[in-house]
Design a protein around this motif. Structure first.
Motif, PDB file in Angstrom:
ATOM      1  N   GLY A 125       0.810  -1.203   0.000  1.00 36.23           N
ATOM      2  CA  GLY A 125       0.000   0.000   0.000  1.00 36.23           C
ATOM      3  C   GLY A 125       0.849   1.260   0.000  1.00 36.23           C
ATOM      4  O   GLY A 125       1.993   1.235  -0.448  1.00 36.23           O
ATOM      5  N   PRO A 126       0.273   2.355   0.509  1.00 35.00           N
ATOM      6  CA  PRO A 126      -1.024   2.472   1.192  1.00 35.00           C
ATOM      7  C   PRO A 126      -2.205   2.396   0.212  1.00 35.00           C
ATOM      8  O   PRO A 126      -2.062   2.686  -0.964  1.00 35.00           O
ATOM      9  N   GLU A 227      -2.760   9.609   7.977  1.00 33.26           N
ATOM     10  CA  GLU A 227      -2.738   8.199   8.356  1.00 33.26           C
ATOM     11  C   GLU A 227      -2.779   7.368   7.074  1.00 33.26           C
ATOM     12  O   GLU A 227      -3.801   7.309   6.396  1.00 33.26           O
ATOM     13  N   ASN A 228      -1.638   6.762   6.727  1.00 35.45           N
ATOM     14  CA  ASN A 228      -1.527   5.945   5.524  1.00 35.45           C
ATOM     15  C   ASN A 228      -1.873   4.495   5.867  1.00 35.45           C
ATOM     16  O   ASN A 228      -1.080   3.794   6.497  1.00 35.45           O
ATOM     17  N   GLU A 272      -9.747  11.496   0.393  1.00 37.41           N
ATOM     18  CA  GLU A 272      -8.653  11.831  -0.510  1.00 37.41           C
ATOM     19  C   GLU A 272      -8.754  10.920  -1.738  1.00 37.41           C
ATOM     20  O   GLU A 272      -9.330   9.837  -1.679  1.00 37.41           O
ATOM     21  N   PRO A 273      -8.175  11.341  -2.872  1.00 39.85           N
ATOM     22  CA  PRO A 273      -8.104  10.421  -4.013  1.00 39.85           C
ATOM     23  C   PRO A 273      -7.322   9.168  -3.621  1.00 39.85           C
ATOM     24  O   PRO A 273      -6.571   9.173  -2.633  1.00 39.85           O
ATOM     25  N   ALA A 274      -7.488   8.128  -4.383  1.00 43.76           N
ATOM     26  CA  ALA A 274      -6.748   6.894  -4.117  1.00 43.76           C
ATOM     27  C   ALA A 274      -5.251   7.198  -4.097  1.00 43.76           C
ATOM     28  O   ALA A 274      -4.733   7.844  -5.005  1.00 43.76           O
ATOM     29  N   PRO A 275      -4.559   6.761  -3.059  1.00 46.28           N
ATOM     30  CA  PRO A 275      -3.115   7.054  -2.983  1.00 46.28           C
ATOM     31  C   PRO A 275      -2.341   6.254  -4.014  1.00 46.28           C
ATOM     32  O   PRO A 275      -2.798   5.217  -4.498  1.00 46.28           O
ATOM     33  N   LYS A 276      -1.162   6.744  -4.347  1.00 46.52           N
ATOM     34  CA  LYS A 276      -0.272   6.009  -5.250  1.00 46.52           C
ATOM     35  C   LYS A 276       0.382   4.900  -4.437  1.00 46.52           C
ATOM     36  O   LYS A 276       1.004   5.144  -3.403  1.00 46.52           O
ATOM     37  N   ILE A 277       0.207   3.670  -4.905  1.00 47.30           N
ATOM     38  CA  ILE A 277       0.711   2.529  -4.160  1.00 47.30           C
ATOM     39  C   ILE A 277       2.236   2.632  -4.023  1.00 47.30           C
ATOM     40  O   ILE A 277       2.961   2.870  -4.980  1.00 47.30           O
ATOM     41  N   GLY A 278       2.708   2.490  -2.787  1.00 47.50           N
ATOM     42  CA  GLY A 278       4.132   2.563  -2.512  1.00 47.50           C
ATOM     43  C   GLY A 278       4.618   3.944  -2.093  1.00 47.50           C
ATOM     44  O   GLY A 278       5.785   4.096  -1.730  1.00 47.50           O
ATOM     45  N   VAL A 279       3.743   4.947  -2.114  1.00 38.82           N
ATOM     46  CA  VAL A 279       4.130   6.313  -1.759  1.00 38.82           C
ATOM     47  C   VAL A 279       3.455   6.717  -0.448  1.00 38.82           C
ATOM     48  O   VAL A 279       2.221   6.780  -0.368  1.00 38.82           O
TER      49      VAL A 279
END
Length: 282
Positions: A125-126, A227-228, A272-279
């Motif tokens: 994730g996150p 909070e990720n 929030e928009p979908a987070p970038k995986i790994g960031v």
């Protein structure tokens, strides 16, 4: 070969090897040294059982919530149908232990990624960026910023640091009220015994979206922390990469948006928009 089938085979092989090692080292003491399920045809997933909108075990024995939907999607990509999933309660204080002991294959349970935890387990994730926020009554127009919590009764769930963080950093004159659980805080909020409840906005939205509370509460929208949420796996597990691939697909095919609207929509959660995986967002 299909990637999901490789994932299932990987878990099964790991379970067999670990079980053999455990038997040799422990003399058959009954400990589970393999994968969480100990069965290559099943996968064991840790979730919360008591958080509406995220991870909830209902009275009829079914499981609902955003984390449940995400975990089910990930398990599908790993080669497991919903009926192959064994759900296990993962209380906050137990999550690292469950992974380290191999009691679960992965955990999706409002599991914020931080440095201390990352020393003990790995995170995929996150898959959701949440923020610490407050929940107030829908008709309350006196709390418009964290500073407005001064002299207000702020609910703290026993053992939580969320309310203490607010009092220490943002509203030193807030009156902390400790309750045994979030449901008690909500009752106090509804009955004017407290003025605000604080924790992650995703958790607050999940509670506020319950049928009995619809229209009664609103989020402050203060974004007091990042909070990720990640999916926890054993340290060094190859599942991390496989789960990240599944999460990327979940975002790309629109399933992530569907799950957010389904579980948080009734509370008007401004996600929030979908987070970038790994960031990780600091």
């Amino acid at each position: 070969m299909n990637r999901s089938k490789v994932s299932k085979a990987t878990l099964a092989a790991a379970a067999a090897v670990a079980l053999a090692l455990s038997a040799g080292a422990c003399g058959g003491d009954g400990g589970n040294g393999g994968s969480g399920s100990g069965d290559g045809d099943k996968i064991t997933v840790g979730i919360k059982f008591d958080q509406p909108g995220l991870g909830l075990k209902t009275p009829d024995g079914t499981y609902t919530g955003f984390d449940v939907d995400v975990a089910t999607y990930v398990a599908k990509e790993l080669g497991y149908e919903p009926g192959d999933i064994v759900w296990k309660e993962a209380k906050s204080a137990d999550r690292e232990t469950l992974l380290q002991r191999g009691d679960v294959d992965f955990i999706a349970a409002t599991y914020s990624i931080n440095d201390e935890r990352a020393q003990k387990v790995d995170f995929a994730g996150p898959y959701l960026l949440a923020h610490q926020d407050v929940l107030i009554r829908a008709d309350d127009d006196t709390i418009k910023s964290p500073a407005d919590l001064n002299a207000k009764k702020l609910c703290s769930v026993t053992g939580s640091t969320s309310a203490q963080n607010v009092k220490t950093k943002l509203a030193p004159d807030a009156q902390l009220q400790e309750y045994g659980g979030y449901s008690e805080c909500l009752t106090g909020l509804e009955n004017n015994a407290i003025d605000a409840l604080t924790t992650d906005d995703s958790i607050l939205a999940g509670y506020a979206a319950q049928d009995e509370f619809k229209g009664k509460f609103k989020l402050g929208g203060f974004e007091m922390s990042n909070e990720n949420y990640g999916i926890g796996v054993q340290k060094g597990s190859e599942l991390k990469a496989q789960i990240n691939t599944a999460l990327e697909k979940m975002v790309e095919d629109g399933s992530w948006d569907t799950y957010v609207k389904k579980n948080f929509g009734p509370a008007n959660y401004q996600n929030e928009p979908a987070p970038k995986i790994g960031v990780i967002v600091d």
